[in-house]
Design an enzyme around this catalytic site. Sequence first.
Site, short mmCIF file in Angstrom:
data_model
loop_
_atom_site.label_atom_id
_atom_site.label_comp_id
_atom_site.label_asym_id
_atom_site.label_seq_id
_atom_site.Cartn_x
_atom_site.Cartn_y
_atom_site.Cartn_z
N TYR A 173 -10.67 13.94 24.08
CA TYR A 173 -11.70 13.63 23.09
C TYR A 173 -12.31 14.96 22.62
O TYR A 173 -12.82 15.73 23.44
CB TYR A 173 -12.81 12.76 23.69
N TRP A 187 -16.48 9.95 22.16
CA TRP A 187 -15.95 8.72 22.75
C TRP A 187 -16.03 7.61 21.72
O TRP A 187 -17.12 7.13 21.40
CB TRP A 187 -16.76 8.33 23.99
N GLU A 235 -3.57 9.08 34.38
CA GLU A 235 -2.98 10.27 33.78
C GLU A 235 -2.45 11.25 34.81
O GLU A 235 -1.42 11.90 34.59
CB GLU A 235 -4.02 10.94 32.86
N ASP A 285 -9.72 16.28 10.92
CA ASP A 285 -9.07 15.48 11.95
C ASP A 285 -7.56 15.37 11.77
O ASP A 285 -6.99 15.87 10.80
CB ASP A 285 -9.70 14.08 11.96
#
Length: 612
Positions: A173, A187, A235, A285
């Site tokens: 993030y 988030w 992960e 982004d």
Amino acid sequence: MAFPDIQSFMRLLEDRGELLRVDTPVSADLEITELADRLVKKGGPALLFENVVGSEFPVVIGLMGTRERTALALGVTDLDDLAAKVRALIDLGGSGGLGGLLSNLPKLRDAMNLPPRRVKTGPAQEVVWRGDEVDLSKLPILKCWPLDGGPFVTLPLVITKDPETGERNMGMYRMQVMGKNTTGMHWQRHKTGTRHLEKAKRLGQRLEVAVAIGGDPALIYAATAPLPPIPGLDEFALAGYLRGQRYPVMKGVTVDLDVPANAEFILEGYVDPQEPWVTEGPFGDHTGFYTLPDLYPQFHVTAVTMRRRPVYPATIVGRPPMEDAYLIEASERLFLPAAQLVLPEIVDYHMPPAGVAHNLVVVSINKSYPGQAYKVANGLFGLGQMMFAKVIVVVDGGVPVNDFGAVWREVTQKAVPGRDTLTTRGPTDVLDHSSRGWGYGGKLVIDATTKRPEEVGSAVSSRDEQASDLAPEQFAPAVSADLPLFPGALAQTQTPDGYWTVALDKTQPGQARELATTFTAHPAAGGMRHLLIVDEQTNVHDLQDVWWTILNNIDPERDVWVEGGLLVWDGARKLPEEGFVREWPPKIVMDEAVVRRVDALWHLYGLPEQWR
């Protein structure tokens, strides 16, 4: 192979000529982005900037900036090998008895590599800053694009755990630096970190957070992977499986969280759910557009730990193709076997860079009955993060899903607008600026498979228009030399496979629909199947640029319709007068002064002219 840390991977890349050093002073404010962007778009090497102005730490960028480097990072010869690796783990079958068990020992050994391995100390804690020593301005954190709200940590591995169950999560993030010891924490509403924060708020607790920067390539990838909700699979476990050995973790120095022992830096601290959220953004982004300012939680950094000689790894996102395209492709390959377990008719699938992950999914199937394309598309919409898919194109099993041109030729040849297109609604990525609502909007399914008799018996209405009754096998596009004029239409082109693209400088509400009505009624529409309306910044002759703009700028339920037998895609910007209440974001463009500076200094960077 397993890499002990990111610096060992860097050394291998340098030995292979896949990493170049730049010792000329460079700025973390836009200059590194301009250099990295040029190289990733030309398939160039990773870069190690050894002299970043204002910081003692070097920056490495583009480590997984090609398909080949991403495969190397994940320990395979080719990314397609990831699917075989997972399929072997899934197929833990056997003939039974001792012989069957022994035949599966190699697979079981791979599975045993999943849990992380606890160690007492590691290089990531060789140097510790606490309290007033913490100063994020000492790190070479990049400001990537001109309109960004500030510097952003772009490759953070954000670690939290569920306050009730202890479930661990790691996600990537972005983090905007707000002060010497604070950042934003991006988030989004669908993310696990958000759920952990909501639970902490209900319990009246702060949420401890650790942010690893670095580690090794497998862990960096794992933080981006859309993991299925399987108990025990997180992960660290995925990274351990990819490495072929359990991942080394240790406790943070000020937080009760497992952190990667081989990281370059670790930021430790907390998010207080009782605090007011802070304005974060804008940010250039991965969509290629800016995400506009919004409110997000604030992360307080109470300690920074690091190696004695750390390297700061970074990435940039923006207009595709970018480095994240190869991470997305790795996830495609890794999770293909799981998708085939649920939908066994799937042959392959691909999320092209122009679709920036969720905007376009192409899936090929072995078709055996009518309606199967829609069955598969609806099944995909229900699979994890595939719920964010905006357009799903279904093709026959023999069509190469990663051949962008071939896919769109299949669409014109086998999908009659209206009859073979279906709109629906569902969740969307919160970064989708064109959806009808935040995180909610339209979706489109295109059935470009070979039709069975039951599927061509009658035309299906779409909005108020009847679908064309021209069968795909009768479709023979003819490009017209006589193209109509229209106010604001800056450029247009027709292609032999049936696409008519028009760049529109839109200044009035309803202008795109007026253009569609005019153009579809013109004789030049006779040889076309699709009318693609794009904004004035789009190159109508560049297929990737056209579809990148279209897919970002449509809500299919509102902006895709059948008119005059053509499927119209309105990819122009939407205006407040048209009922679009959110601000329309700009496309990401680098500042011209930075571009000129990099051009002027190129001979000092020591980089080959071919990457300029």
